[in-house]
Design an enzyme around this catalytic site. Structure first.
Site, short mmCIF file in Angstrom:
data_model
loop_
_atom_site.label_atom_id
_atom_site.label_comp_id
_atom_site.label_asym_id
_atom_site.label_seq_id
_atom_site.Cartn_x
_atom_site.Cartn_y
_atom_site.Cartn_z
N TYR A 24 0.79 -1.23 0.00
CA TYR A 24 0.00 0.00 0.00
C TYR A 24 0.83 1.28 0.00
O TYR A 24 0.27 2.37 -0.11
CB TYR A 24 -0.95 0.01 1.20
N ASN A 80 -13.23 3.47 -1.95
CA ASN A 80 -12.28 2.40 -1.67
C ASN A 80 -12.89 1.61 -0.53
O ASN A 80 -12.67 1.91 0.65
CB ASN A 80 -10.91 2.96 -1.29
N HIS A 86 -15.26 -7.16 -1.64
CA HIS A 86 -15.38 -8.58 -1.96
C HIS A 86 -16.49 -9.28 -1.17
O HIS A 86 -16.72 -10.47 -1.38
CB HIS A 86 -14.05 -9.28 -1.68
N ASP A 93 -26.06 -2.55 -2.85
CA ASP A 93 -27.44 -2.08 -2.84
C ASP A 93 -27.53 -0.57 -2.59
O ASP A 93 -28.39 0.11 -3.17
CB ASP A 93 -28.25 -2.83 -1.78
N HIS A 106 -8.91 0.96 -5.77
CA HIS A 106 -8.02 0.16 -4.93
C HIS A 106 -6.60 0.66 -5.14
O HIS A 106 -6.18 0.90 -6.28
CB HIS A 106 -8.11 -1.33 -5.28
N ILE A 107 -5.87 0.80 -4.05
CA ILE A 107 -4.49 1.28 -4.11
C ILE A 107 -3.61 0.26 -4.81
O ILE A 107 -2.80 0.60 -5.66
CB ILE A 107 -3.98 1.58 -2.68
N SER A 108 -3.78 -1.00 -4.47
CA SER A 108 -2.98 -2.07 -5.08
C SER A 108 -3.73 -2.65 -6.27
O SER A 108 -4.93 -2.42 -6.45
CB SER A 108 -2.70 -3.17 -4.06
N ARG A 117 -9.58 -11.69 -3.73
CA ARG A 117 -9.66 -10.25 -4.01
C ARG A 117 -10.04 -9.96 -5.46
O ARG A 117 -10.24 -8.80 -5.83
CB ARG A 117 -8.33 -9.57 -3.69
#
EC number: 4.2.1.10
Length: 148
Positions: A24, A80, A86, A93, A106-108, A117
Protein backbone atom coordinates in the site's frame (compact mmCIF):
# COMPACT_ATOMS: atom_id res chain seq x y z
CA UNK A 1 -23.01 25.90 -7.69
CA UNK A 2 -20.03 23.92 -6.45
CA UNK A 3 -20.40 20.19 -6.76
CA UNK A 4 -19.04 17.80 -4.16
CA UNK A 5 -16.89 14.69 -4.38
CA UNK A 6 -17.19 12.13 -1.62
CA UNK A 7 -14.09 10.02 -0.99
CA UNK A 8 -15.08 7.07 1.18
CA UNK A 9 -12.53 4.68 2.64
CA UNK A 10 -13.32 1.33 4.19
CA UNK A 11 -11.80 -0.93 6.81
CA UNK A 12 -8.14 -0.77 7.76
CA UNK A 13 -7.38 2.20 5.53
CA UNK A 14 -6.78 4.19 8.71
CA UNK A 15 -3.60 2.06 8.92
CA UNK A 16 -2.14 3.39 5.66
CA UNK A 17 1.53 4.15 6.04
CA UNK A 18 2.14 1.31 8.48
CA UNK A 19 0.07 -1.61 7.16
CA UNK A 20 1.92 -3.64 4.53
CA UNK A 21 3.85 -0.71 3.03
CA UNK A 22 5.20 -3.03 0.32
CA UNK A 23 1.59 -3.34 -0.92
CA UNK A 24 0.00 0.00 0.00
CA UNK A 25 3.00 2.35 0.16
CA UNK A 26 4.19 4.59 2.96
CA UNK A 27 1.72 7.46 2.61
CA UNK A 28 -0.83 7.89 5.38
CA UNK A 29 -4.56 8.48 5.11
CA UNK A 30 -3.88 12.13 6.01
CA UNK A 31 -1.54 12.28 3.00
CA UNK A 32 -4.31 10.84 0.82
CA UNK A 33 -6.74 13.45 2.11
CA UNK A 34 -4.28 16.22 1.17
CA UNK A 35 -3.90 14.70 -2.30
CA UNK A 36 -7.69 14.61 -2.71
CA UNK A 37 -8.07 18.17 -1.44
CA UNK A 38 -5.59 19.38 -4.06
CA UNK A 39 -7.26 17.36 -6.83
CA UNK A 40 -10.70 18.76 -5.97
CA UNK A 41 -9.30 22.30 -5.78
CA UNK A 42 -7.92 21.96 -9.34
CA UNK A 43 -11.45 21.29 -10.55
CA UNK A 44 -13.35 23.69 -8.28
CA UNK A 45 -14.98 20.82 -6.40
CA UNK A 46 -15.77 20.49 -2.70
CA UNK A 47 -14.50 17.42 -0.85
CA UNK A 48 -16.03 15.18 1.79
CA UNK A 49 -13.34 12.72 2.92
CA UNK A 50 -14.20 9.92 5.34
CA UNK A 51 -12.99 6.55 6.61
CA UNK A 52 -14.73 3.88 8.65
CA UNK A 53 -14.09 0.32 9.66
CA UNK A 54 -17.87 -0.18 9.84
CA UNK A 55 -19.96 -1.19 6.86
CA UNK A 56 -23.10 0.63 8.04
CA UNK A 57 -21.27 3.96 8.21
CA UNK A 58 -20.20 3.56 4.58
CA UNK A 59 -23.79 2.75 3.60
CA UNK A 60 -25.04 5.85 5.46
CA UNK A 61 -22.48 8.06 3.68
CA UNK A 62 -23.48 6.68 0.28
CA UNK A 63 -27.10 7.53 1.15
CA UNK A 64 -25.96 11.04 2.15
CA UNK A 65 -24.16 11.40 -1.18
CA UNK A 66 -27.31 10.15 -2.87
CA UNK A 67 -29.27 13.09 -1.48
CA UNK A 68 -26.72 15.49 -2.99
CA UNK A 69 -26.89 13.55 -6.25
CA UNK A 70 -30.68 13.92 -6.35
CA UNK A 71 -30.24 17.68 -5.84
CA UNK A 72 -27.68 17.92 -8.67
CA UNK A 73 -24.89 18.81 -6.22
CA UNK A 74 -22.71 15.68 -6.44
CA UNK A 75 -19.84 15.14 -8.86
CA UNK A 76 -19.47 11.55 -7.67
CA UNK A 77 -18.07 9.15 -5.11
CA UNK A 78 -14.60 7.64 -4.99
CA UNK A 79 -15.15 4.44 -3.03
CA UNK A 80 -12.28 2.40 -1.67
CA UNK A 81 -14.39 -0.17 0.12
CA UNK A 82 -11.26 -2.22 0.88
CA UNK A 83 -12.21 -5.74 1.99
CA UNK A 84 -15.93 -4.89 1.78
CA UNK A 85 -15.48 -4.80 -2.01
CA UNK A 86 -15.38 -8.58 -1.96
CA UNK A 87 -18.14 -9.19 0.60
CA UNK A 88 -20.71 -6.41 0.81
CA UNK A 89 -24.05 -6.72 -0.89
CA UNK A 90 -25.16 -3.85 1.39
CA UNK A 91 -22.73 -1.45 -0.28
CA UNK A 92 -23.80 -2.68 -3.71
CA UNK A 93 -27.44 -2.08 -2.84
CA UNK A 94 -26.63 1.41 -1.50
CA UNK A 95 -24.86 2.36 -4.74
CA UNK A 96 -27.64 0.94 -6.89
CA UNK A 97 -30.39 2.40 -4.71
CA UNK A 98 -29.02 5.93 -4.79
CA UNK A 99 -27.75 5.95 -8.36
CA UNK A 100 -24.62 7.85 -7.35
CA UNK A 101 -21.77 7.81 -9.88
CA UNK A 102 -19.06 5.73 -8.22
CA UNK A 103 -15.44 5.08 -9.06
CA UNK A 104 -14.38 1.88 -7.29
CA UNK A 105 -10.78 2.40 -6.24
CA UNK A 106 -8.02 0.16 -4.93
CA UNK A 107 -4.49 1.28 -4.11
CA UNK A 108 -2.98 -2.07 -5.08
CA UNK A 109 -3.68 -4.16 -8.16
CA UNK A 110 -6.19 -6.52 -6.58
CA UNK A 111 -6.00 -8.83 -9.61
CA UNK A 112 -2.33 -9.53 -8.91
CA UNK A 113 -3.09 -10.56 -5.33
CA UNK A 114 -4.99 -13.40 -3.63
CA UNK A 115 -7.81 -14.91 -5.67
CA UNK A 116 -10.50 -13.88 -3.16
CA UNK A 117 -9.66 -10.25 -4.01
CA UNK A 118 -10.45 -10.76 -7.71
CA UNK A 119 -14.24 -10.58 -7.22
CA UNK A 120 -15.96 -7.24 -6.64
CA UNK A 121 -19.60 -6.89 -5.71
CA UNK A 122 -19.35 -3.18 -6.54
CA UNK A 123 -17.77 -3.25 -10.01
CA UNK A 124 -21.02 -3.89 -11.87
CA UNK A 125 -22.64 -0.82 -10.31
CA UNK A 126 -19.60 1.46 -10.64
CA UNK A 127 -19.01 3.89 -13.49
CA UNK A 128 -15.33 2.97 -13.40
CA UNK A 129 -12.90 0.72 -11.54
CA UNK A 130 -9.31 1.77 -10.85
CA UNK A 131 -6.60 -0.26 -9.20
CA UNK A 132 -2.85 -0.44 -8.99
CA UNK A 133 -1.97 3.26 -9.24
CA UNK A 134 -1.09 3.56 -5.57
CA UNK A 135 -2.57 6.51 -3.71
CA UNK A 136 -2.25 8.58 -6.90
CA UNK A 137 -5.32 6.65 -8.05
CA UNK A 138 -7.43 8.88 -5.80
CA UNK A 139 -6.40 12.00 -7.74
CA UNK A 140 -6.94 10.19 -11.05
CA UNK A 141 -10.42 9.13 -9.95
CA UNK A 142 -11.29 12.72 -8.99
CA UNK A 143 -9.97 13.89 -12.37
CA UNK A 144 -12.31 11.39 -14.02
CA UNK A 145 -15.33 12.46 -11.97
CA UNK A 146 -14.64 16.10 -12.85
CA UNK A 147 -15.00 15.20 -16.56
CA UNK A 148 -18.44 13.56 -16.24
Amino acid sequence: MTKTVYVLNGPNLNLLGTREPQVYGSQTLADVEQLCTAACARHGLALVFRQSNHEGALVDWIHEAGRLHAAGQLAGVVLNAAAYTHTSVALLDAVKGTGVPVVELHISNVHARESFRHHSYLAGAARAVMCGFGVQGYALAIDGLAQW
